[in-house]
Scaffold this active site. Structure first.
Site, PDB file in Angstrom:
ATOM      1  N   HIS A  44       0.866  -1.184   0.000  1.00 16.04           N
ATOM      2  CA  HIS A  44       0.000   0.000   0.000  1.00 16.04           C
ATOM      3  C   HIS A  44       0.895   1.223   0.000  1.00 16.04           C
ATOM      4  CE1 HIS A  44      -3.057   2.943   1.091  1.00 16.04           C
ATOM      5  NE2 HIS A  44      -3.971   2.027   0.912  1.00 16.04           N
ATOM      6  N   ASP A  89      -7.462  -4.846   0.094  1.00 17.18           N
ATOM      7  CA  ASP A  89      -8.146  -5.053  -1.189  1.00 17.18           C
ATOM      8  C   ASP A  89      -8.037  -6.506  -1.643  1.00 17.18           C
ATOM      9  OD1 ASP A  89      -8.913  -2.303  -1.606  1.00 17.18           O
ATOM     10  OD2 ASP A  89      -6.797  -1.886  -1.962  1.00 17.18           O
TER      11      ASP A  89
END
Length: 449
Positions: A317, A374
Site C-alpha cells: 500500500h 483489497d
C-alpha cells in the site's frame, strides 16, 4: 474541529528566500499527531508566488479530526480509535456514530441512532422510476452516480443553510447512511434484471444490504450471520481513509455549498476510477489472468521483473510502509468466511495459494509487499456472491459514511472557503485574433457555426 491546526500555531516560523532575494516568514503549524506543516496561505497575496504540488501529495487541504493515518507505523485511527479494534469489537452503529458524531454511542444513543438511520432506508417511489431508465447492461456505478445525485431533487429544502444549521446537517447525514445501501442494492438488481427488494428495518446495516441484494420475491431468503458479519467488517474498514481522492472531491464540491447529496454523488464518481476504488476488482481480474495454481511461480517471477508490465494486485500500500492495519483482521475474516461457506471455487483456491507463496517469498518479505485489505476483500466479495462490477459499489456504501462525516465537518467550519486551486500555466502567451480569411489552409465553403 476543522480549524484546529490554527489553534496549535506557535511563534515558530520558517524562512523562505525567493529567487529575487526577498525573504518570507511562513508560520509553522503542528497537528495533534505532532506532524509539522508550513502555512502558505499568505504566500500568494503577499508575494504573487504560488506553490506547485500536482496531486496535492505535499499539501494539507484542510484540518480534520476524523481519521488519522501513520503510514510508517501502520496505524489507522477513527477519531483516535485503532481501526482493527473498532472493527473487531464494534459494529456498524459504533463506526457510523463515531465518524459522524465524534463518540462511541451509549446504549441510549445507540437505540436512537439505529431508529433514526433505519427509518430513512426507504427512498421515494418516484426515485425508483429512475432505475427503469437505465440500459439493461448499465454498470452499477453509472447507476449510482445518477441516483445518488438525484436525491438532491427530493431533498432540496428551500431556505436550509447547512453551514448554520447543525440539525439539518445531521439529518442529511442520516439520510445518506440510511439510503446508500438501498440505492446500491437497487442498482445491483437493475443491472441484473431482477425485481427490486425493499429494505427491512428489523435487520442491521450489513444484513439488510445482503438481503436487498440477494433476496427474491419468489422464495424465502435465509441470512447467514457469518457472511453478514464479514460484510460489516469490510464496510467498517473502508468507511474513511483521510483525504483520499473521493473524500477530497466531496469536500471540494461541498465548499461551493452544493446540495449534500450532489456532493456524495461526486464522491461516487471519483471512487469509480480504477486508480481509486477499483483495487479489489483488479485483484479478481489478476487472479483470472493467472488462471491456475500451476501458473503462480511464473507470474510471481514476472512480478519481480521490472521490465515486465505484469503486477501482483492487492499487495502493499502506498501509504503504509509496514502492513496495512486493516489487512490482518480482513485476512482472519476472509479465512473464516471461506471455511464457513466451504465454497468450491478454483479462483479462491488460487488466491489462497498466491497468498501462501507471497508470504513466504523473501522478495515480498524484504519489500513488505504483504497482501492488503483489497486482496482479502475482493476474495470475500467473490465468496459472498457479489459480482465484480458491484465491488466498487459496495466500497461506496461503506465510504459514504466517511464522505458525509467529512462534509459535515467542513460545513460546520466557522470560516467557509471555496476550493480554488491555482495552476501553472504553460499555454500560449497573449496573441492577436486572426480573422478566418487570413488563416490560410485553403479549402472552399463557408463553414457555419
Amino acid at each position: 474541529m476543522a480549524d484546529s491546526a490554527e489553534v496549535t500555531a506557535q511563534a515558530e516560523t520558517a524562512l523562505l528566500t525567493l529567487p529575487d532575494g526577498r525573504e518570507v516568514r511562513l508560520p509553522v503549524l503542528h497537528d495533534a499527531a505532532g506532524c509539522t506543516f508550513l502555512d502558505v496561505r499568505a504566500l500568494y497575496p503577499a508575494t504573487g508566488i504560488c506553490t506547485f504540488d500536482p496531486g496535492f501529495n505535499s499539501t494539507a487541504s484542510c484540518a480534520s479530526s476524523i481519521t488519522f493515518i501513520d503510514g510508517d507505523k501502520g496505524r489507522l485511527l477513527y477519531r483516535g480509535y485503532p481501526i482493527e479494534e473498532l472493527a473487531e469489537q464494534g459494529d456498524m452503529v459504533d463506526c457510523a456514530h463515531l465518524l459522524l458524531r465524534g463518540t462511541l454511542p451509549t446504549r441510549v444513543q445507540r437505540r436512537e441512532f439505529v431508529h433514526e438511520s433505519r427509518s430513512h432506508r426507504l427512498v421515494h417511489e418516484h426515485l425508483i422510476r429512475f432505475f427503469h431508465g437505465f440500459r439493461y447492461d448499465a454498470h452499477p456505478m453509472a447507476i449510482m452516480v445518477g441516483v445518488v445525485g438525484a436525491l438532491s431533487a427530493f431533498y432540496n429544502e428551500e431556505g436550509v443553510d447547512y453551514t448554520r444549521d447543525p440539525k439539518q446537517r445531521d439529518l442529511a447525514a442520516i439520510r445518506v447512511i440510511g439510503k446508500m445501501p438501498t440505492l446500491a442494492a437497487m442498482a445491483y438488481k437493475t443491472a441484473h434484471g431482477q425485481p427490486i427488494v425493499y429494505p427491512r428495518d428489523d435487520l442491521n446495516f450489513a444484513e439488510n444490504f445482503l438481503y436487498m441484494m440477494h433476496a427474491l420475491p419468489s422464495r424465502p431468503y435465509a441470512l447467514d450471520p457469518v457472511a453478514a458479519r464479514c460484510l460489516e467488517v469490510i464496510l467498517m474498514l473502508h468507511a474513511d481513509h483521510e483525504q483520499n481522492a473521493s473524500t477530497s472531491t466531496v469536500r471540494i464540491a461541498g465548499s461551493s455549498q452544493a446540495n449534500p447529496f450532489a456532493c456524495i454523488a461526486s464522491g461516487v464518481a471519483s471512487l469509480w476510477g480504477p486508480a481509486h476504488g477499483g483495487a479489489n476488482e483488479a485483484v479478481l481480474r489478476m487472479l483470472e489472468e493467472i488462471g491456475s495454481v500451476e501458473n503462480i511461480p511464473a507470474c510471481v517471477a514476472r512480478a519481480k521483473d521490472k521490465a515486465d508490465p505484469f503486477r501482483l494486485m492487492g499487495f502493499g500500500h502506498r501509504l503504509y510502509k509496514t502492513t496495512d492495519p486493516r489487512a490482518k483482521l480482513m485476512r482472519t475474516m476472509c479465512h473464516r468466511l471461506l471455511k464457513h461457506l466451504k465454497t468450491e471455487d478454483p479462483l479462491l483456491d488460487l488466491a489462497m495459494e498466491l497468498e501462501r507463496v507471497a508470504l513466504s517469498d523473501a522478495y515480498f518479505i524484504k519489500r513488505r509487499l504483504y497482501p492488503n485489505v483489497d486482496f482479502y476483500s475482493g476474495i470475500c466479495f467473490r465468496a459472498l456472491g457479489i459480482p465484480i462490477n458491484m465491488f466498487t459499489v459496495v466500497f461506496a456504501v461503506g465510504r459514504s459514511i466517511g464522505w458525509i462525516s467529512q462534509w459535515c465537518e467542513m460545513a460546520s467550519e466557522s470560516v467557509q472557503r471555496i476550493s480554488r486551486p491555482r495552476q501553472m500555466y504553460n499555454g500560449e502567451s497573449e496573441r492577436r485574433f486572426v480573422p478566418l480569411a487570413e488563416r490560410g489552409g485553403g479549402g472552399g465553403g463557408g463553414g457555419g457555426a
